[in-house]
Design an enzyme around this catalytic site. Structure first.
Site, PDB file in Angstrom:
ATOM      1  N   ARG A   8      -0.966   5.773  -1.208  1.00 20.27           N
ATOM      2  CA  ARG A   8      -0.437   4.404  -1.295  1.00 20.27           C
ATOM      3  C   ARG A   8       0.735   4.290  -2.274  1.00 20.27           C
ATOM      4  O   ARG A   8       0.898   3.292  -2.972  1.00 20.27           O
ATOM      5  CB  ARG A   8      -1.532   3.404  -1.717  1.00 20.27           C
ATOM      6  CG  ARG A   8      -2.658   3.272  -0.759  1.00 20.27           C
ATOM      7  CD  ARG A   8      -2.251   2.780   0.620  1.00 20.27           C
ATOM      8  NE  ARG A   8      -3.348   2.981   1.539  1.00 20.27           N
ATOM      9  CZ  ARG A   8      -3.515   4.109   2.244  1.00 20.27           C
ATOM     10  NH1 ARG A   8      -2.615   5.084   2.196  1.00 20.27           N
ATOM     11  NH2 ARG A   8      -4.557   4.266   3.015  1.00 20.27           N
ATOM     12  N   SER A  36      -6.745  -4.221   1.541  1.00 18.87           N
ATOM     13  CA  SER A  36      -7.490  -3.726   0.376  1.00 18.87           C
ATOM     14  C   SER A  36      -6.784  -4.122  -0.914  1.00 18.87           C
ATOM     15  O   SER A  36      -5.577  -3.933  -1.056  1.00 18.87           O
ATOM     16  CB  SER A  36      -7.594  -2.201   0.430  1.00 18.87           C
ATOM     17  OG  SER A  36      -8.372  -1.837   1.531  1.00 18.87           O
ATOM     18  N   GLU A  77      -3.924  -2.002  -5.538  1.00 18.94           N
ATOM     19  CA  GLU A  77      -3.064  -1.513  -4.458  1.00 18.94           C
ATOM     20  C   GLU A  77      -2.008  -2.581  -4.146  1.00 18.94           C
ATOM     21  O   GLU A  77      -0.840  -2.292  -3.964  1.00 18.94           O
ATOM     22  CB  GLU A  77      -3.912  -1.228  -3.209  1.00 18.94           C
ATOM     23  CG  GLU A  77      -3.061  -0.823  -2.016  1.00 18.94           C
ATOM     24  CD  GLU A  77      -3.865  -0.453  -0.785  1.00 18.94           C
ATOM     25  OE1 GLU A  77      -4.969   0.118  -0.924  1.00 18.94           O
ATOM     26  OE2 GLU A  77      -3.385  -0.739   0.318  1.00 18.94           O
TER      27      GLU A  77
HETATM   28  C1  LIG Z   1      -5.800  -7.365   7.441  1.00 23.70           C
HETATM   29  C2  LIG Z   1      -5.003  -6.311   6.725  1.00 23.70           C
HETATM   30  C3  LIG Z   1      -5.313  -4.967   6.913  1.00 23.70           C
HETATM   31  C4  LIG Z   1      -4.588  -3.970   6.256  1.00 23.70           C
HETATM   32  N1  LIG Z   1      -4.916  -2.662   6.456  1.00 23.70           N
HETATM   33  C5  LIG Z   1      -4.234  -1.699   5.820  1.00 23.70           C
HETATM   34  C6  LIG Z   1      -4.555  -0.317   6.008  1.00 23.70           C
HETATM   35  O1  LIG Z   1      -5.453   0.043   6.761  1.00 23.70           O
HETATM   36  N2  LIG Z   1      -3.847   0.610   5.328  1.00 23.70           N
HETATM   37  C7  LIG Z   1      -2.820   0.270   4.489  1.00 23.70           C
HETATM   38  O2  LIG Z   1      -2.200   1.162   3.913  1.00 23.70           O
HETATM   39  N3  LIG Z   1      -2.486  -1.024   4.290  1.00 23.70           N
HETATM   40  C8  LIG Z   1      -3.156  -1.998   4.929  1.00 23.70           C
HETATM   41  N4  LIG Z   1      -2.822  -3.320   4.725  1.00 23.70           N
HETATM   42  C9  LIG Z   1      -1.742  -3.649   3.770  1.00 23.70           C
HETATM   43  C10 LIG Z   1      -0.345  -3.735   4.387  1.00 23.70           C
HETATM   44  O3  LIG Z   1      -0.388  -4.165   5.739  1.00 23.70           O
HETATM   45  C11 LIG Z   1       0.424  -2.413   4.330  1.00 23.70           C
HETATM   46  O4  LIG Z   1       0.549  -1.931   3.024  1.00 23.70           O
HETATM   47  C12 LIG Z   1       1.819  -2.608   4.938  1.00 23.70           C
HETATM   48  O5  LIG Z   1       2.377  -1.400   5.248  1.00 23.70           O
HETATM   49  C13 LIG Z   1       2.748  -3.389   4.030  1.00 23.70           C
HETATM   50  O6  LIG Z   1       3.880  -3.719   4.790  1.00 23.70           O
HETATM   51  P1  LIG Z   1       4.623  -5.115   4.621  1.00 23.70           P
HETATM   52  O7  LIG Z   1       5.821  -5.065   5.509  1.00 23.70           O
HETATM   53  O8  LIG Z   1       3.713  -6.233   4.809  1.00 23.70           O
HETATM   54  O9  LIG Z   1       5.075  -4.996   3.096  1.00 23.70           O
HETATM   55  P2  LIG Z   1       5.187  -6.190   2.030  1.00 23.70           P
HETATM   56  O10 LIG Z   1       3.827  -6.686   1.701  1.00 23.70           O
HETATM   57  O11 LIG Z   1       6.201  -7.171   2.471  1.00 23.70           O
HETATM   58  O12 LIG Z   1       5.761  -5.377   0.782  1.00 23.70           O
HETATM   59  C14 LIG Z   1       4.965  -4.378   0.161  1.00 23.70           C
HETATM   60  C15 LIG Z   1       5.829  -3.655  -0.881  1.00 23.70           C
HETATM   61  O13 LIG Z   1       6.882  -2.964  -0.219  1.00 23.70           O
HETATM   62  C16 LIG Z   1       8.154  -3.382  -0.722  1.00 23.70           C
HETATM   63  N5  LIG Z   1       9.084  -3.399   0.419  1.00 23.70           N
HETATM   64  C17 LIG Z   1       8.982  -4.166   1.547  1.00 23.70           C
HETATM   65  N6  LIG Z   1       9.994  -3.898   2.373  1.00 23.70           N
HETATM   66  C18 LIG Z   1      10.768  -2.951   1.776  1.00 23.70           C
HETATM   67  C19 LIG Z   1      11.976  -2.282   2.132  1.00 23.70           C
HETATM   68  N7  LIG Z   1      12.620  -2.503   3.300  1.00 23.70           N
HETATM   69  N8  LIG Z   1      12.474  -1.365   1.274  1.00 23.70           N
HETATM   70  C20 LIG Z   1      11.854  -1.114   0.094  1.00 23.70           C
HETATM   71  N9  LIG Z   1      10.725  -1.726  -0.312  1.00 23.70           N
HETATM   72  C21 LIG Z   1      10.185  -2.636   0.527  1.00 23.70           C
HETATM   73  C22 LIG Z   1       7.915  -4.757  -1.317  1.00 23.70           C
HETATM   74  O14 LIG Z   1       8.861  -5.049  -2.326  1.00 23.70           O
HETATM   75  C23 LIG Z   1       6.502  -4.602  -1.873  1.00 23.70           C
HETATM   76  O15 LIG Z   1       6.522  -3.958  -3.128  1.00 23.70           O
HETATM   77  C24 LIG Z   1      -3.527  -4.332   5.383  1.00 23.70           C
HETATM   78  C25 LIG Z   1      -3.216  -5.684   5.201  1.00 23.70           C
HETATM   79  C26 LIG Z   1      -3.935  -6.671   5.866  1.00 23.70           C
HETATM   80  C27 LIG Z   1      -3.588  -8.106   5.657  1.00 23.70           C
END
Ligand SMILES: Cc1cc2nc3c(=O)[nH]c(=O)nc-3n(C[C@H](O)[C@H](O)[C@H](O)COP(=O)(O)OP(=O)(O)OC[C@H]3O[C@@H](n4cnc5c(N)ncnc54)[C@H](O)[C@@H]3O)c2cc1C
Length: 303
Positions: free
Chosen positions: A176, A226, A296
């Site tokens: 992560r 998580s 996380e």
């Molecule tokens: C129901 C649910 C289930 C989930 N299951 C999982 C799972 O199984 N495994 C898992 O790993 N995660 C899981 N997640 C968490 C999440 O979906 C992942 O971590 C996902 O990849 C985050 O992507 P995001 O676009 O939403 O990032 P955001 O939440 O928008 O951003 C996360 C981080 O990335 C940075 N960021 C975003 N975009 C960029 C970019 N273009 N360049 C540089 N930095 C950037 C942001 O500044 C922030 O620090 C889950 C979430 C939910 C709500």
């Protein structure tokens, strides 16, 4: 408070793509978060480069988000400029042995494109609600795989507004985490390596993953997935459940009854509620079993 001249200038540069005081709760899966001073949804790389360069030259704080599914945004909101990468920077191209996807492309769309093209590798992403940029920054993973395993090369934009590339090795992927958590830069696009796989096998495996998620995760409530990383050799959910914390509530933030490593928003939870609950969980688990749980989820804005 940021000068409204900045807002006016950005609006003139990108009509229809810039808002003032946009509530971040509209852009987070938790449905939590106060206003961002300036909120920009660029419609392409050149727009993005322009806003990043603008923020850099005027020394304005810049925050980049994707789908907002792994962030806790402060109730007071976010100072400076928030850039959301989604529509407009979300192209997906499949090839014979891989996929190239832009930062705003949803993992679910990539997995569907991979399946249609008979490309294996993205099955594990079934049910992860993020986009490419956030997934790479977090090295999102599930079912024994992480997105970093698939990466060939990543195209990035520096906070000074310069495009550059990094190989998978240079991305420093770990559990992560990626190098972007220490050396911030903006993901623009990534090339992923995939193997050939039978479409129906891909479909079957993804359906199994989704079924397991639906049975074990509180998907009918807003959450951010998580909360804590799993400590080495154990699971955060198991520790929190063993500490008897399932169902614990602060305001409308509750430790899920279904999965103890999820905090759900029952309706009107605030970032303050969530943080207070996080504090109680950490304190209890530390006291009960001596394990210091690490977050996380990323906290954004002044808490
Ligand atoms: C129901 C649910 C289930 C989930 N299951 C999982 C799972 O199984 N495994 C898992 O790993 N995660 C899981 N997640 C968490 C999440 O979906 C992942 O971590 C996902 O990849 C985050 O992507 P995001 O676009 O939403 O990032 P955001 O939440 O928008 O951003 C996360 C981080 O990335 C940075 N960021 C975003 N975009 C960029 C970019 N273009 N360049 C540089 N930095 C950037 C942001 O500044 C922030 O620090 C889950 C979430 C939910 C709500």
């Amino acid at each position: 408070m940021i000068e409204s001249a900045f807002y006016q200038e950005l609006l003139a540069m990108m009509p229809g793509k810039v808002k003032a005081g946009e509530l971040m709760k509209k852009h987070t899966s938790w449905r939590i978060g106060g206003p961002s001073e300036i909120f920009v949804e660029p419609s392409g790389r050149e727009d993005l480069k322009a806003v990043v360069t603008y923020a850099h030259t005027r020394e304005l704080p810049l925050t980049v988000i994707g789908a907002g599914t792994n962030i806790l945004v402060a109730d007071q909101g976010i100072k400076g400029i928030v850039v959301k990468l989604g529509r407009g920077i979300d192209k997906i191209v499949t090839g014979p042995d891989g996929i190239v996807a832009e930062a705003g492309a949803k993992l679910s769309r990539i997995a569907a494109a991979a399946r249609r093209a008979g490309l294996g590798g993205f099955e594990f992403t079934a049910g992860i609600p993020g986009v490419v940029g956030g997934a790479l920054a977090m090295n999102a993973g599930a079912n024994g795989s992480s997105i970093g395993d698939l990466v060939r090369e990543v195209s990035l934009l520096s906070l000074e507004g310069e495009f550059f590339h990094k190989s998978r090795e240079e991305m420093g992927f770990g559990y992560r985490t990626s190098v972007l958590q220490q050396e911030p830069a903006i993901v623009i696009e990534a090339a992923f390596a995939c193997g050939r796989r039978d479409k129906s096998e891909i479909q079957k495996e993804m359906e199994q993953f989704l079924k397991r998620r639906k049975a074990t995760q509180p998907l009918h409530y807003p959450s951010a997935g998580s909360i804590f990383k799993n400590p080495p050799g154990d699971s955060a959910g198991r520790l929190i459940e063993a500490a008897g914390l399932k169902g614990l509530r602060v305001g409308d933030a509750q430790v899920s009854e279904l999965h103890a490593n999820f905090i759900v928003n029952l309706g009107a939870a605030t970032a303050r509620d969530v943080l207070a609950l996080i504090g109680k969980i950490r304190e209890t688990v530390l006291g009960d079993c001596g394990v210091e749980l690490k977050l996380e989820v990323k906290i954004i804005g002044d808490i």
